[in-house]
Scaffold this motif. Sequence first.
Motif, mmCIF file in Angstrom:
data_model
loop_
_atom_site.group_PDB
_atom_site.id
_atom_site.type_symbol
_atom_site.label_atom_id
_atom_site.label_comp_id
_atom_site.label_asym_id
_atom_site.label_seq_id
_atom_site.Cartn_x
_atom_site.Cartn_y
_atom_site.Cartn_z
ATOM 1 N N VAL A 1 43.769 47.881 48.669
ATOM 2 C CA VAL A 1 42.929 47.411 47.572
ATOM 3 C C VAL A 1 43.486 47.911 46.242
ATOM 4 C CG1 VAL A 1 40.849 47.225 48.950
ATOM 5 C CG2 VAL A 1 41.360 49.371 47.812
ATOM 6 N N LYS B 1 45.578 51.306 46.564
ATOM 7 C CA LYS B 1 45.370 52.388 47.505
ATOM 8 C C LYS B 1 45.094 51.790 48.878
ATOM 9 C CE LYS B 1 40.506 52.909 46.365
ATOM 10 N NZ LYS B 1 39.475 53.793 45.857
ATOM 11 N N THR C 1 49.009 43.777 18.657
ATOM 12 C CA THR C 1 47.937 43.594 19.630
ATOM 13 C C THR C 1 47.927 42.158 20.147
ATOM 14 O OG1 THR C 1 46.680 45.200 18.358
ATOM 15 C CG2 THR C 1 45.472 43.961 20.019
ATOM 16 N N LYS D 1 40.226 49.890 60.652
ATOM 17 C CA LYS D 1 40.784 48.810 59.839
ATOM 18 C C LYS D 1 41.511 49.390 58.649
ATOM 19 C CE LYS D 1 38.721 45.036 59.269
ATOM 20 N NZ LYS D 1 37.762 43.987 58.930
ATOM 21 N N LEU E 1 41.528 39.280 28.240
ATOM 22 C CA LEU E 1 41.013 40.203 29.248
ATOM 23 C C LEU E 1 41.855 41.472 29.368
ATOM 24 C CD1 LEU E 1 40.032 37.746 32.111
ATOM 25 C CD2 LEU E 1 38.580 38.741 30.372
ATOM 26 N N ASP E 2 43.154 41.349 29.103
ATOM 27 C CA ASP E 2 44.044 42.498 29.270
ATOM 28 C C ASP E 2 43.894 43.542 28.171
ATOM 29 O OD1 ASP E 2 45.060 41.464 31.525
ATOM 30 O OD2 ASP E 2 46.977 40.804 30.687
ATOM 31 N N LEU E 3 43.205 43.192 27.101
ATOM 32 C CA LEU E 3 43.074 44.136 25.996
ATOM 33 C C LEU E 3 41.707 44.819 26.046
ATOM 34 C CD1 LEU E 3 44.579 42.040 23.052
ATOM 35 C CD2 LEU E 3 45.732 43.696 24.509
ATOM 36 N N PHE F 1 36.372 33.768 29.730
ATOM 37 C CA PHE F 1 37.419 34.310 30.592
ATOM 38 C C PHE F 1 38.787 33.780 30.199
ATOM 39 C CE2 PHE F 1 33.590 34.558 33.106
ATOM 40 C CZ PHE F 1 33.648 35.840 33.603
ATOM 41 N N ARG F 2 38.865 32.472 30.003
ATOM 42 C CA ARG F 2 40.180 31.888 29.777
ATOM 43 C C ARG F 2 40.539 31.776 28.316
ATOM 44 N NH1 ARG F 2 40.012 26.887 33.580
ATOM 45 N NH2 ARG F 2 39.046 27.982 35.308
ATOM 46 N N PHE G 1 32.952 46.078 57.555
ATOM 47 C CA PHE G 1 33.811 46.425 56.436
ATOM 48 C C PHE G 1 34.668 45.222 56.103
ATOM 49 C CE2 PHE G 1 37.989 48.057 55.009
ATOM 50 C CZ PHE G 1 37.572 48.559 53.792
ATOM 51 N N ARG H 1 39.035 52.376 57.487
ATOM 52 C CA ARG H 1 37.640 52.518 57.907
ATOM 53 C C ARG H 1 37.546 52.345 59.401
ATOM 54 N NH1 ARG H 1 34.273 51.590 53.114
ATOM 55 N NH2 ARG H 1 35.409 52.966 51.760
ATOM 56 N N SER I 1 48.623 36.656 28.548
ATOM 57 C CA SER I 1 47.537 36.312 29.462
ATOM 58 C C SER I 1 46.579 35.297 28.859
ATOM 59 C CB SER I 1 46.775 37.574 29.876
ATOM 60 O OG SER I 1 46.250 38.211 28.748
ATOM 61 N N SER I 2 46.372 35.316 27.569
ATOM 62 C CA SER I 2 45.375 34.422 26.965
ATOM 63 C C SER I 2 45.880 33.793 25.678
ATOM 64 C CB SER I 2 44.088 35.183 26.666
ATOM 65 O OG SER I 2 43.780 36.073 27.697
ATOM 66 N N ALA J 1 43.131 48.451 54.921
ATOM 67 C CA ALA J 1 43.157 47.438 53.884
ATOM 68 C C ALA J 1 43.828 48.007 52.649
ATOM 69 C CB ALA J 1 41.733 46.994 53.545
ATOM 70 N N TYR K 1 38.403 43.200 30.913
ATOM 71 C CA TYR K 1 38.164 42.603 32.226
ATOM 72 C C TYR K 1 37.121 43.367 33.028
ATOM 73 C CZ TYR K 1 41.619 45.967 34.028
ATOM 74 O OH TYR K 1 42.301 47.110 34.331
ATOM 75 N N MET K 2 36.747 44.567 32.568
ATOM 76 C CA MET K 2 35.698 45.311 33.263
ATOM 77 C C MET K 2 34.311 44.846 32.851
ATOM 78 S SD MET K 2 36.925 49.185 33.307
ATOM 79 C CE MET K 2 38.510 49.681 33.935
ATOM 80 N N GLU L 1 37.469 37.786 55.677
ATOM 81 C CA GLU L 1 36.770 38.555 56.710
ATOM 82 C C GLU L 1 35.265 38.356 56.618
ATOM 83 O OE1 GLU L 1 40.133 42.040 56.678
ATOM 84 O OE2 GLU L 1 38.026 42.621 56.572
ATOM 85 N N VAL M 1 35.942 46.703 47.311
ATOM 86 C CA VAL M 1 35.579 47.680 48.334
ATOM 87 C C VAL M 1 34.751 48.757 47.631
ATOM 88 C CG1 VAL M 1 36.507 49.395 49.908
ATOM 89 C CG2 VAL M 1 37.659 47.205 49.652
ATOM 90 N N PRO M 2 33.569 49.107 48.162
ATOM 91 C CA PRO M 2 32.744 50.097 47.473
ATOM 92 C C PRO M 2 33.404 51.489 47.487
ATOM 93 C CG PRO M 2 31.789 49.550 49.605
ATOM 94 C CD PRO M 2 32.935 48.606 49.387
ATOM 95 N N ASP M 3 33.118 52.298 46.448
ATOM 96 C CA ASP M 3 33.639 53.666 46.413
ATOM 97 C C ASP M 3 32.919 54.528 47.426
ATOM 98 O OD1 ASP M 3 35.359 52.992 44.390
ATOM 99 O OD2 ASP M 3 33.914 53.474 42.821
ATOM 100 N N SER N 1 37.458 43.574 53.704
ATOM 101 C CA SER N 1 38.424 43.846 52.646
ATOM 102 C C SER N 1 38.927 42.549 52.015
ATOM 103 C CB SER N 1 39.595 44.668 53.170
ATOM 104 O OG SER N 1 40.217 43.985 54.226
ATOM 105 N N ARG O 1 50.521 41.554 22.720
ATOM 106 C CA ARG O 1 50.192 42.070 24.048
ATOM 107 C C ARG O 1 49.184 41.170 24.760
ATOM 108 N NH1 ARG O 1 47.808 46.968 24.436
ATOM 109 N NH2 ARG O 1 47.181 46.943 22.258
ATOM 110 N N GLY O 2 48.395 40.439 23.969
ATOM 111 C CA GLY O 2 47.409 39.569 24.600
ATOM 112 C C GLY O 2 47.924 38.155 24.833
#
Lengths: 350, 491
Positions: free
Chosen positions: A7, A345, A220, A3, B349-351, B343-344, B72, A349, A227-228, A5, B389-390, B78, B54-56, B74, A223-224
């Motif tokens: 991501v 990337k 800053t 497969k 989130l981008d900063l 979130f909103r 799997f 799999r 999105s928000s 994909a 966002y992380m 699926e 997708v897991p590392d 993606s 830049r934000g």
Amino acid sequence: MPKIAVVRRDLPPTLSAVVRLGAALAGIGIAILSISVILGVDAWTVTERVVGTFLRPDMIRYLIVFLPVGLGLAVAYHARLWNLGAEGQIVMGAVAAAYVALFTPLGEIRVVGPLAALLAASLAGALWALLPGILRAYLNVNEAITTLMMNYVAYSLCNYLVYGPWRGRRVYGYPETDLIPDASKLQWVHGYSFSPWSLVIAIAFVPVIYLFLYKTRIGTALRGYGSSPAAVELSGISGTRLIILAFFVSGALAGLVGGNEILMYHRKLVPGEKIGAGMGFVSIMVAWLADLNPALMPLSAYYVSALHYLRMVMQVGELTEPVARFFIGLVFMLLLVSIFVSKYKVVIRK
Amino acid sequence: MALISLVGITKRFGSVVALDNVSLGVESGEILGVLGENGSGKSTLTKIIYGVYVPDSGYIELRTDGLMRRAFFSSPKEALLSGIVMISQRPQLVEELSVLDNIALFLGYSRGRTRKIVESTMSRFNIKLNADALVGSLSYTEKQLVELVKALSFKPRLLILDEATTYLPRDVKARFYEALRTFASIGGSVIFITHKIPEALEVCDRIAVLRRGRLVRIFSRKDVFSIDDLRKAMFEEVSPSVATERVEEAKAEDGKVLRAEGLVVLDDYGKRAVSIDELVVERGSVHAVVGVAGNGQKELCEGLSGLRKAVEGRVVLDGEDVTRSKASERASKGLVYIPEDPFRTGVVLDLTIMENIRLFATGRLSSDTVKKVISELRISPPEPRIKSYMLSGGNLQKLSLSRALLLNPKCMIVHNPTRMLDEASSRQVKLLLRDSARKGVGVLLVSEDIDEVIDVADKISVIANGRIVKTLPAMYPRLREEIEEAMSTYA
């Protein structure tokens, strides 16, 4: 069955820059190879010409256009404000600079004349950008359309002047003004068509815009904002003012460049299409190639300037105009691939 | 018999390790709880099973035709094809369509066939819903029930609930749990993600505890364990429960910092969502507005903070009429609003974390201040340079709350501040609110959580249908009963 994909991934910024740089160099290599294979042109001849162009200072004349305009556009694009009007803002800057140099007494004064002309040019570009900015900020009018349309308004306005009231007395009926006074001209580096002062100004904006976007509260927030907007607004920063600021800055930089084109390159006002010459649109690409990062903008502007110049000098001998276009198209396509690779990337799999 | 196994799953986001070599299996007919504090990796885990990430390294095995085979995914599509359905915190529905059309869209069947399936699902799992109602007209609670019916109508093998019941009122939660038990009894498997210990204890057969991306321990119903064991596994130490000290005496009359008079605010559809005669927040006190979700709380907050226009009435901040001021002006004048959805509207989130903090802080910002904010609110991972966002939902919420520390507010409006937070962080935030009040800030706490409100507020108003139906001091006898009665009578 295996497969495949696609991501998303986050490459660290340095690695992402390396990938792009590598792709830019590899792109040129592949382009040279394919031209010599497909069209039967001697690979060495092409290589010589390409490498030569990248090393020749002639292309600095274009860098002086692309770098500041790209920096200004990056400011607007960071806030997701689609200013597509750099072309028109350049033209309006040119008109303002020509006016100061030709029709005010300041034009005859050394140093003061050019400075005043460039200041007027920046203001004209900023005001030209401000109109769509205000429409967007207060009435939520789509800025992509207004800025785009105002390019053609700027062309027409400039053309009206050079075909009409501003047409020179010593130009044999050509649609252009008389030459600006010597005091207003920016002197060339011997043997080339650019001024060292213009180059210094262009480069000086790199740290200025970088510090503004990444080290100040307002930068800053810009830049934000894209999105928000609500989060920025709730931090006590007015969204309306941010929009107006973004358009003002990007317009001012484009206007400055337009003024510089008159003082440094044309030395007279010519029809709008010749002043902008599509460079305002190419600058959009310069901004995005650098990923809107001011620190990478010189590299991106250098690359695009060299290719821009290459297209003009390549049309010699067997390397005809179509070949040149083919070459540049190929290079940019490979660059797009590299941008994709740095953001996604492919996973396989079994 | 195992239905799905995760084997050695690792997932990184840049420099942040979200999951570190996690192996976990779910049996058929089992409800497996996944419990962890904010940012422990719970959501990442579900998103990997559901094909969002997708897991590392590591892989998933799924029982297919009686054998465990590597799978799997993606994309969620699926995962769906393999019989996995997820219900998350936010309803994933098309507002403009009816309940039935939404489900038909999801199942890919005709309306007629869908209606039959939906009716049998509702009777089997004892859920009552009007299938022809427009989703846009439903409350959050009803939308989550639609999600449940939608998921069960799909006849999944594995149902994932990612904090799906966290915001639901108690009685609806009970109905949700009942449906889950029925689903498990007919052989379905459930992964139940939560940061609330009582929720996990109530419904799960086994509870897997995650901490900072690692699987700490799996508790089974058969084992004997105490809540403290769970807490210890979750937080590493048992945090002492903090009794919030309160200023009991009544405040001086002249301390009105925020006043709304005759305020009318419309919702997104132009309907009257808020209609309030008078609401006063006093300096140095916490005034709570409590009510069942969807009774105008969001519109009230937005009307007061300036994100939404008031069609009638006035908002007065510290003696100054700010009804016509934009949200940014009110914020610079000292009215700070911390929305429920980081979130909103809460965070950019981008900063990066640091850049978000810079937005909130006027004047120069030293790296010491940034460090202080991060450690005070226990934002994890404590790295100022990573993109927001992380962060997990709870940590984003904490970042959003940092406004309260940085903008020097006169008055704070806080909407459901602890809803996304684990116990330890909730306590931290409640202390922060009390602390702000002690420093003289007027706090308006808008919440759905009666316990929270009783815990921190000096004065409590009940909101129903956009109106304040009752206001009581915290000292009132039979406080909880009075509030519950008001909430259910008028709503």
